[in-house]
Design a protein around this motif. Structure first.
Motif, PDB file in Angstrom:
ATOM      1  N   ALA A 218       0.963   3.647  -1.987  1.00 44.20           N
ATOM      2  CA  ALA A 218       1.707   2.963  -3.043  1.00 44.20           C
ATOM      3  C   ALA A 218       0.949   1.736  -3.532  1.00 44.20           C
ATOM      4  CB  ALA A 218       3.098   2.569  -2.549  1.00 44.20           C
ATOM      5  N   ILE A 219       0.377   0.989  -2.602  1.00 44.84           N
ATOM      6  CA  ILE A 219      -0.385  -0.200  -2.975  1.00 44.84           C
ATOM      7  C   ILE A 219      -1.635   0.203  -3.748  1.00 44.84           C
ATOM      8  CG2 ILE A 219      -1.770  -2.086  -2.033  1.00 44.84           C
ATOM      9  CD1 ILE A 219       0.363  -2.439   0.097  1.00 44.84           C
ATOM     10  N   ALA A 220      -2.303   1.267  -3.301  1.00 46.53           N
ATOM     11  CA  ALA A 220      -3.500   1.741  -3.999  1.00 46.53           C
ATOM     12  C   ALA A 220      -3.178   2.127  -5.435  1.00 46.53           C
ATOM     13  CB  ALA A 220      -4.106   2.926  -3.243  1.00 46.53           C
TER      14      ALA A 220
ATOM     15  N   SER B 156       1.484  -6.363  -3.980  1.00 42.92           N
ATOM     16  CA  SER B 156       0.408  -5.649  -3.284  1.00 42.92           C
ATOM     17  C   SER B 156      -0.457  -6.625  -2.488  1.00 42.92           C
ATOM     18  CB  SER B 156      -0.452  -4.882  -4.289  1.00 42.92           C
ATOM     19  OG  SER B 156       0.290  -3.864  -4.932  1.00 42.92           O
ATOM     20  N   LEU B 157      -0.829  -7.764  -3.094  1.00 38.62           N
ATOM     21  CA  LEU B 157      -1.636  -8.763  -2.387  1.00 38.62           C
ATOM     22  C   LEU B 157      -0.880  -9.348  -1.201  1.00 38.62           C
ATOM     23  CD1 LEU B 157      -3.371 -10.756  -5.278  1.00 38.62           C
ATOM     24  CD2 LEU B 157      -4.315  -8.913  -3.872  1.00 38.62           C
ATOM     25  N   ILE B 158       0.422  -9.571  -1.367  1.00 43.45           N
ATOM     26  CA  ILE B 158       1.231 -10.108  -0.273  1.00 43.45           C
ATOM     27  C   ILE B 158       1.247  -9.139   0.905  1.00 43.45           C
ATOM     28  CG2 ILE B 158       3.595 -10.704   0.403  1.00 43.45           C
ATOM     29  CD1 ILE B 158       3.979 -11.744  -2.499  1.00 43.45           C
ATOM     30  N   LEU B 159       1.465  -7.866   0.626  1.00 43.57           N
ATOM     31  CA  LEU B 159       1.516  -6.860   1.692  1.00 43.57           C
ATOM     32  C   LEU B 159       0.171  -6.710   2.397  1.00 43.57           C
ATOM     33  CD1 LEU B 159       3.687  -4.241  -0.216  1.00 43.57           C
ATOM     34  CD2 LEU B 159       4.332  -5.388   1.909  1.00 43.57           C
TER      35      LEU B 159
ATOM     36  N   GLY C 104       9.765  -9.004   4.031  1.00 39.88           N
ATOM     37  CA  GLY C 104       9.340 -10.387   4.118  1.00 39.88           C
ATOM     38  C   GLY C 104       9.402 -10.919   5.532  1.00 39.88           C
ATOM     39  N   GLY C 105       8.561 -11.971   5.765  1.00 40.25           N
ATOM     40  CA  GLY C 105       8.526 -12.562   7.087  1.00 40.25           C
ATOM     41  C   GLY C 105       9.704 -13.472   7.265  1.00 40.25           C
TER      42      GLY C 105
END
Length: 382
Positions: A201-203, A306-309, A381-382
């Motif tokens: 999904a991110i890709a 995407s960057l966060i994950l 989320g953390g």
């Protein structure tokens, strides 16, 4: 956390966004004025994508040799030289080569800069600080078309502003630390396939947003011109899309620190699909202006999430390699998007640009509904 370093790296990347925002639409306007068709303009828009693929493969190896700060400075100065030559050598074949070189050096900057930022931020602030990067970068790109509208596109001032920004930006990185360590190795397409299988999904989202951004800066002004709008209105529409990208990244990042990142990601994909389909229907109404905001926000949200994950899962060399894969996917998206939209607008439909984005978003919506779309860990989320 090293706040001064965070903002220094952020500011250096913002200079790249402003330089691109003020110079890349000028390239498209020049080609349109020279009489080139949509496909030729699409080929020019896609050339940096080839450079992206080259830059992604060598970034880790070069960073191990020169260090992350040193390599970023060299690449910023290389970008300044390449943009300056665009103004000095107004030739389509020469510009193809220069756009290729710009793609190489700016890719290395983004890989190392995004890795440096994700390495610096603490987990409880990751969503907001990565979103601040996305928001600020989008605003820097927004300022580019606005500035170009003020100074005019008849002369080469836009190119020279880009040169000035990229010449001064490396000074901000002097004496900064906290950059991720890297190993002297190349990133191959075999490695990329493994990344895509692990986080499909991110890709897909990264490649789709790359296609979106390449088309917005280069083909959207031409799309608007060919739908009967003036150059000023066309630039205003481009800027409105980028405003949407910028303004909603901070709320999305804040939510990503509290809610399910997968749910936010899915919502952005659905919103991008719906807004893309609505563009041809609402283009000649006042509703197109808020629709451009939603269009930009949903696409930008996908990239920010995407960057966060990625940042929550990787560190040091693994983080740099993951961002190199992001750059490879960016190159693929930048290559396919403008070529497909440029060819489609010439031979299939004048609305090929929004329809291409709608099809890509539909594919992402289908993908995120499948198990393992975000890897083995939950994207929360953390």
């Amino acid at each position: 956390m090293r706040w001064a370093t965070y903002f220094a790296v952020l500011a250096s990347i913002l200079s790249v966004g402003l330089a691109l925002g003020v110079s890349m639409p000028l390239v498209s306007f020049r080609l349109e004025g020279w009489g080139y068709d949509g496909f030729a303009i699409g080929v020019m828009a896609a050339m940096p994508a080839v450079g992206v693929l080259v830059g992604a493969s060598v970034a880790s190896k070069l960073a191990a040799r020169f260090g992350t700060p040193g390599l970023m400075r060299l690449c910023l100065w290389g970008g300044a030289l390449s943009i300056g030559l665009l103004a000095l050598l107004p030739s389509y074949p020469v510009w193809l080569v220069l756009r290729l070189l710009i793609g190489v050096v700016l890719t290395v900057i983004f890989i190392l800069g995004e890795s440096w930022i994700n390495q610096l931020v603490v987990e409880q602030w990751r969503g907001r600080l990565v979103a601040l990067y996305g928001c600020a970068y989008a605003l820097s790109q927004l300022s580019g078309p606005l500035l170009l509208g003020l100074i005019g596109s008849e002369d080469d001032y836009g190119f020279w502003i880009g040169v000035g920004l990229l010449t001064l930006a490396p000074l901000l990185l002097m004496g900064r630390d906290g950059a991720p360590s890297t190993e002297a190795c190349s990133v191959t397409f075999k490695d990329l396939l493994g990344f895509c299988r692990g986080m499909p999904a991110i890709a897909w989202a990264v490649a789709l947003f790359a296609a979106f951004e390449a088309m917005i800066l280069t083909l959207l002004p031409i799309y608007c011109l060919r739908q009967g709008f003036t150059a000023d209105i066309a630039l205003a529409m481009v800027s409105t899309v980028v405003v949407g990208d910028a303004l909603l990244q901070l709320p999305i990042g804040a939510l990503a620190d509290r809610l399910s990142r997968r749910s936010l990601f899915t919502g952005c994909a659905v919103m991008l699909m719906v807004s893309s389909l609505a563009v041809p229907l609402l283009l000649n109404t006042l509703l197109i202006w808020p629709l451009w905001v939603i269009f930009g926000a949903s696409a930008g949200g996908l990239f920010t999430l995407s960057l966060i994950l990625i940042g929550e899962r990787y560190r040091d060399d693994a983080l740099v390699r993951a961002n190199a894969h992001v750059a490879q996917l960016w190159g693929i998206g930048c290559l396919i998007g403008p070529l497909a939209a440029g060819a489609g607008s010439q031979w299939i439909s004048g609305h090929a640009l929004p329809l291409f984005m709608a099809a890509g978003a539909l594919g992402l919506v289908i993908l995120v509904s499948r198990q393992g779309a975000f890897g083995t860990e939950a994207g929360t989320g953390g």
